[in-house]
Design an enzyme around this catalytic site. Sequence first.
Site, PDB file in Angstrom:
ATOM      1  N   GLY A   1      -7.884  -5.949  -3.055  1.00  0.00           N
ATOM      2  CA  GLY A   1      -6.442  -5.849  -2.803  1.00  0.00           C
ATOM      3  C   GLY A   1      -5.885  -7.125  -2.203  1.00  0.00           C
TER       4      GLY A   1
ATOM      5  CB  THR B   1      -4.793  -6.689   3.016  1.00  0.00           C
ATOM      6  OG1 THR B   1      -3.583  -5.996   2.681  1.00  0.00           O
ATOM      7  CG2 THR B   1      -4.805  -7.005   4.493  1.00  0.00           C
TER       8      THR B   1
ATOM      9  CG  ASP C   1     -11.259  -2.069   0.936  1.00  0.00           C
ATOM     10  OD1 ASP C   1     -10.341  -2.825   0.568  1.00  0.00           O
ATOM     11  OD2 ASP C   1     -11.750  -1.200   0.181  1.00  0.00           O
TER      12      ASP C   1
ATOM     13  CG  ASP D   1      -3.361   2.197  -1.581  1.00  0.00           C
ATOM     14  OD1 ASP D   1      -2.829   1.095  -1.774  1.00  0.00           O
ATOM     15  OD2 ASP D   1      -4.391   2.567  -2.168  1.00  0.00           O
TER      16      ASP D   1
ATOM     17  N   GLY E   1      -7.286   3.117  -3.474  1.00  0.00           N
ATOM     18  CA  GLY E   1      -7.373   3.163  -4.931  1.00  0.00           C
ATOM     19  C   GLY E   1      -6.118   2.711  -5.632  1.00  0.00           C
TER      20      GLY E   1
ATOM     21  CD  GLU F   1     -11.330  -0.061  -2.912  1.00  0.00           C
ATOM     22  OE1 GLU F   1     -10.698  -1.105  -3.037  1.00  0.00           O
ATOM     23  OE2 GLU F   1     -10.774   1.054  -2.814  1.00  0.00           O
TER      24      GLU F   1
HETATM   25  C1  5RP Z   1      -7.716  -0.986  -3.912  1.00  0.00           C
HETATM   26  C2  5RP Z   1      -7.363  -0.461  -2.580  1.00  0.00           C
HETATM   27  C3  5RP Z   1      -6.649  -1.366  -1.633  1.00  0.00           C
HETATM   28  O1  5RP Z   1      -7.334  -1.418  -0.441  1.00  0.00           O
HETATM   29  C4  5RP Z   1      -5.273  -0.827  -1.387  1.00  0.00           C
HETATM   30  O2  5RP Z   1      -4.604  -0.650  -2.625  1.00  0.00           O
HETATM   31  C5  5RP Z   1      -4.453  -1.762  -0.484  1.00  0.00           C
HETATM   32  O3  5RP Z   1      -4.089  -2.911  -1.182  1.00  0.00           O
HETATM   33  P1  5RP Z   1      -3.204  -4.055  -0.528  1.00  0.00           P
HETATM   34  O4  5RP Z   1      -4.043  -4.743   0.498  1.00  0.00           O
HETATM   35  O5  5RP Z   1      -2.877  -4.946  -1.721  1.00  0.00           O
HETATM   36  O6  5RP Z   1      -1.956  -3.448   0.051  1.00  0.00           O
HETATM   37  O7  5RP Z   1      -7.660   0.655  -2.218  1.00  0.00           O
HETATM   38  O8  5RP Z   1      -8.324  -0.023  -4.723  1.00  0.00           O
END
Ligand code: 5RP
Length: 218
Positions: free
Chosen positions: A27, A29, A79, A82, A93, A101
């Site tokens: 993602g 972040t 990680d 959302d 996801g 993950e």
């Molecule tokens: C990917 C994920 C990500 O951790 C989630 O979507 C957060 O993404 P971002 O850091 O772009 O906001 O679960 O499958």
Amino acid sequence: MHPGKQAAALAALEYVANDALLGVGTGSTVNVFIDTLAARGPRIQGAVASSEATAERLKSHGIDVLDLNMTGSLELYIDGADEVNPALQLIKGGGGALTREKIIAAASREFLCIVDRSKQVEVLGDFPLPVEVIPMARSFVAREIVRMGADPEYREGPRTDNGNIIIDCYGFSITDPLALEAALNAIPGVVTNGLFAARAADILLVGLDDGKVETIKR
Ligand code: 5RP
């Protein structure tokens, strides 16, 4: 780049030991985390990646990408998410990498989750819950999800890294994340779902717009 994501990603460096073997999520972040680690973090032994995209990014910085079958358990998994509730249970996801993950999170002693403030909620479920499904089970699983009270939507686009499809579930009121995670996983054809309740995060770093970071431990 979003200042909150940047602040959380930078703060995560404090948790990375020299010569560590890390699990790394997927993602925007996490992308900031990878770039920051490469630019100013400690040198690590290598990383297990939760997606092909993350593997490519790690390799582009000269960081070794390792196979979980060869590393055994990991000390730390980093990680994003959302959504995150006060018990540090998550919806993940949005980027479609939920299965790998979940595997790496389960195989890690500590799960450090990095988010900006917008991801914090009291009750999970405003963000549509992703479910990874074996392609031939798509319609069956969708009907089961309707029976459980939600509105399934087939996610257009490429297959997951595992060759499967994603169904996003709208309208689940997730008052019992553990029960819903187990119930969805029990539907034949479901590979896994994006609720991380049985394996919640251990530490949450919330990056704020002013660059400060709030740390919450389970
Ligand atoms: C990917 C994920 C990500 O951790 C989630 O979507 C957060 O993404 P971002 O850091 O772009 O906001 O679960 O499958």
